[in-house]
Design a protein around this motif. Sequence first.
Motif, PDB file in Angstrom:
ATOM      1  N   GLU A  42      89.057  37.208 -31.143  1.00 40.96           N
ATOM      2  CA  GLU A  42      88.384  37.662 -29.923  1.00 40.96           C
ATOM      3  C   GLU A  42      87.162  36.801 -29.615  1.00 40.96           C
ATOM      4  O   GLU A  42      86.933  36.403 -28.467  1.00 40.96           O
ATOM      5  N   LEU A  43      86.356  36.509 -30.661  1.00 42.77           N
ATOM      6  CA  LEU A  43      85.178  35.671 -30.460  1.00 42.77           C
ATOM      7  C   LEU A  43      85.571  34.258 -30.039  1.00 42.77           C
ATOM      8  O   LEU A  43      84.960  33.659 -29.148  1.00 42.77           O
ATOM      9  N   THR A  44      86.599  33.728 -30.688  1.00 36.57           N
ATOM     10  CA  THR A  44      87.057  32.378 -30.353  1.00 36.57           C
ATOM     11  C   THR A  44      87.557  32.308 -28.917  1.00 36.57           C
ATOM     12  O   THR A  44      87.287  31.343 -28.189  1.00 36.57           O
ATOM     13  N   ASP A  45      88.282  33.354 -28.491  1.00 33.04           N
ATOM     14  CA  ASP A  45      88.774  33.394 -27.104  1.00 33.04           C
ATOM     15  C   ASP A  45      87.615  33.458 -26.113  1.00 33.04           C
ATOM     16  O   ASP A  45      87.642  32.805 -25.059  1.00 33.04           O
ATOM     17  N   LEU A  46      86.591  34.260 -26.445  1.00 32.04           N
ATOM     18  CA  LEU A  46      85.421  34.345 -25.570  1.00 32.04           C
ATOM     19  C   LEU A  46      84.723  32.992 -25.456  1.00 32.04           C
ATOM     20  O   LEU A  46      84.257  32.604 -24.380  1.00 32.04           O
ATOM     21  N   LEU A  47      84.648  32.280 -26.589  1.00 31.22           N
ATOM     22  CA  LEU A  47      84.032  30.956 -26.567  1.00 31.22           C
ATOM     23  C   LEU A  47      84.828  30.010 -25.662  1.00 31.22           C
ATOM     24  O   LEU A  47      84.253  29.268 -24.857  1.00 31.22           O
ATOM     25  N   LYS A  48      86.150  30.049 -25.790  1.00 33.88           N
ATOM     26  CA  LYS A  48      86.992  29.178 -24.967  1.00 33.88           C
ATOM     27  C   LYS A  48      86.781  29.463 -23.482  1.00 33.88           C
ATOM     28  O   LYS A  48      86.699  28.539 -22.659  1.00 33.88           O
ATOM     29  N   GLN A  49      86.685  30.761 -23.145  1.00 34.82           N
ATOM     30  CA  GLN A  49      86.458  31.135 -21.746  1.00 34.82           C
ATOM     31  C   GLN A  49      85.105  30.614 -21.260  1.00 34.82           C
ATOM     32  O   GLN A  49      84.978  30.110 -20.143  1.00 34.82           O
ATOM     33  N   ALA A  50      84.077  30.742 -22.136  1.00 38.18           N
ATOM     34  CA  ALA A  50      82.739  30.279 -21.760  1.00 38.18           C
ATOM     35  C   ALA A  50      82.716  28.766 -21.573  1.00 38.18           C
ATOM     36  O   ALA A  50      82.098  28.247 -20.625  1.00 38.18           O
ATOM     37  N   VAL A  51      83.394  28.052 -22.474  1.00 40.91           N
ATOM     38  CA  VAL A  51      83.454  26.590 -22.368  1.00 40.91           C
ATOM     39  C   VAL A  51      84.182  26.182 -21.094  1.00 40.91           C
ATOM     40  O   VAL A  51      83.757  25.265 -20.370  1.00 40.91           O
ATOM     41  N   HIS A  52      85.286  26.884 -20.812  1.00 37.88           N
ATOM     42  CA  HIS A  52      86.064  26.575 -19.604  1.00 37.88           C
ATOM     43  C   HIS A  52      85.210  26.771 -18.351  1.00 37.88           C
ATOM     44  O   HIS A  52      85.203  25.925 -17.444  1.00 37.88           O
ATOM     45  N   LYS A  53      84.462  27.883 -18.308  1.00 41.02           N
ATOM     46  CA  LYS A  53      83.606  28.149 -17.151  1.00 41.02           C
ATOM     47  C   LYS A  53      82.508  27.099 -17.033  1.00 41.02           C
ATOM     48  O   LYS A  53      82.162  26.652 -15.938  1.00 41.02           O
ATOM     49  N   ALA A  54      81.936  26.709 -18.184  1.00 40.23           N
ATOM     50  CA  ALA A  54      80.856  25.719 -18.174  1.00 40.23           C
ATOM     51  C   ALA A  54      81.360  24.367 -17.677  1.00 40.23           C
ATOM     52  O   ALA A  54      80.696  23.695 -16.875  1.00 40.23           O
ATOM     53  N   LEU A  55      82.546  23.970 -18.158  1.00 42.56           N
ATOM     54  CA  LEU A  55      83.116  22.692 -17.721  1.00 42.56           C
ATOM     55  C   LEU A  55      83.468  22.723 -16.237  1.00 42.56           C
ATOM     56  O   LEU A  55      83.270  21.740 -15.509  1.00 42.56           O
ATOM     57  N   TYR A  56      83.997  23.879 -15.795  1.00 48.38           N
ATOM     58  CA  TYR A  56      84.342  24.017 -14.375  1.00 48.38           C
ATOM     59  C   TYR A  56      83.085  23.924 -13.505  1.00 48.38           C
ATOM     60  O   TYR A  56      83.065  23.254 -12.475  1.00 48.38           O
ATOM     61  N   GLN A  57      82.003  24.605 -13.964  1.00 46.30           N
ATOM     62  CA  GLN A  57      80.753  24.584 -13.210  1.00 46.30           C
ATOM     63  C   GLN A  57      80.159  23.183 -13.179  1.00 46.30           C
ATOM     64  O   GLN A  57      79.625  22.732 -12.157  1.00 46.30           O
TER      65      GLN A  57
END
Length: 417
Positions: free
Chosen positions: A390-405
């Motif tokens: 769950e933590l790893t998935d949250l990190l991936k989502q955060a990284v994806h959002k950061a890269l998109y931004q």
Amino acid sequence: MSKIRLLQTGDWHIDVSPSKAPRHEDHQHFLCWLLQLMKEEQTDVFLHTGNIFNKAIPSNKGLNLLSDFVFQASELPDLKAMVFICGNHDLSHFLESLNPLLKTARDIKIHFISSLPVEQEQIYQKLLVPVTCPSSGAHLATIIAFPYTPHSILLAKYTSDKKSAIDRFSDLEQSLKDIYTSLAKQAQSKFAQGPLIAMGHFNCADQETLKTAFSSHRSIYFNQKFTPELFCDSYDYIALGHNHNHLSLNDGRIQYAGSPITTSDEECTTRHVLQIEIDESNTAQVKPIQVPPFRKTVVFDGSLTELLDLLEQEDVVQTTYLYATVTQTNSHQDVLKHLEKHSAHVRLIDLKQPQEKSFLDQAPPLSMLDPEQIFSEIYTQKYNSLPSEELTDLLKQAVHKALYQEELNSKISETVD
């Protein structure tokens, strides 16, 4: 007076490390064993030398462990008194609040001595605990139950703010010595017969005491140790707490039982409680009794290969707690993965490496690592466990959002230019 049997223990630290290395099962096992021991040995008086709990406010589970033990002990046919003093981890007001609840116990007297009263007469009334025979009323012993007291209170009559730490400790030792001597005189004038027993919660040592006899991180009272001269000759036996190892001082007159539960890598030696028998001449005979461990604690120093070989040879029923120093340059994450693969019954509590370097000091340049690798390794070093999915998935989502931004900001910047 006939012989009197005492059982001394202390520094239980119930609720210690609830998330990292939970030990409620260990304490439950110990307390059940202790009740049986007290029954078999026909214990007259139970002494607890402080630090019942590890935190000021105990958990419900921790409080239930204590209350169940006290009420089951109160049903023991030979027990006449239980005396608990406050340790530096115990909240005095909380322990004081337990006293009314204990009046419902059987004929035995149960005392939680939590703090030092302000008035001198109240000190005598509260800290002098007489032990009597419930059937005959005969006086059996007198206990001076002195709780842990902050040095600011003990030094109130001294102008200690203008002195060095050594001078302040000298004043502190004199203050404690005066109190113990005064209490002894009062006890002897009030109860002429029977042994006089003192209790306290602090470090005490003589010239022959080795440094290794003490738990190195147990520091109170300016990190100094009192001398046995703190106690006048009137005391027949002194039961002390705070040091987590069993220790005998002053030809056996002063004793630490130590913690009955292993709570750190310094405490992987045999744990004890003490049985004390005081005869008609007020001479105390002390017998250390080994506490049977509930789980095994392993302290290891060597290569990862040697560690895995050792653990595979272990015949373990309960989860083993492991404190390891691994000489190979393995990352925390690498060690944990090997442990999970080879030894599911092992829980890594602490991992050290000889070079004492963090992951960021040893790792390749950050540009060569992805965010998931960095997060996973730092998380593992901090918590000695792998991050959940769950933590790893949250990190991936955060990284994806950061890269998109970041990409979006770049396009906006190009448009503006």
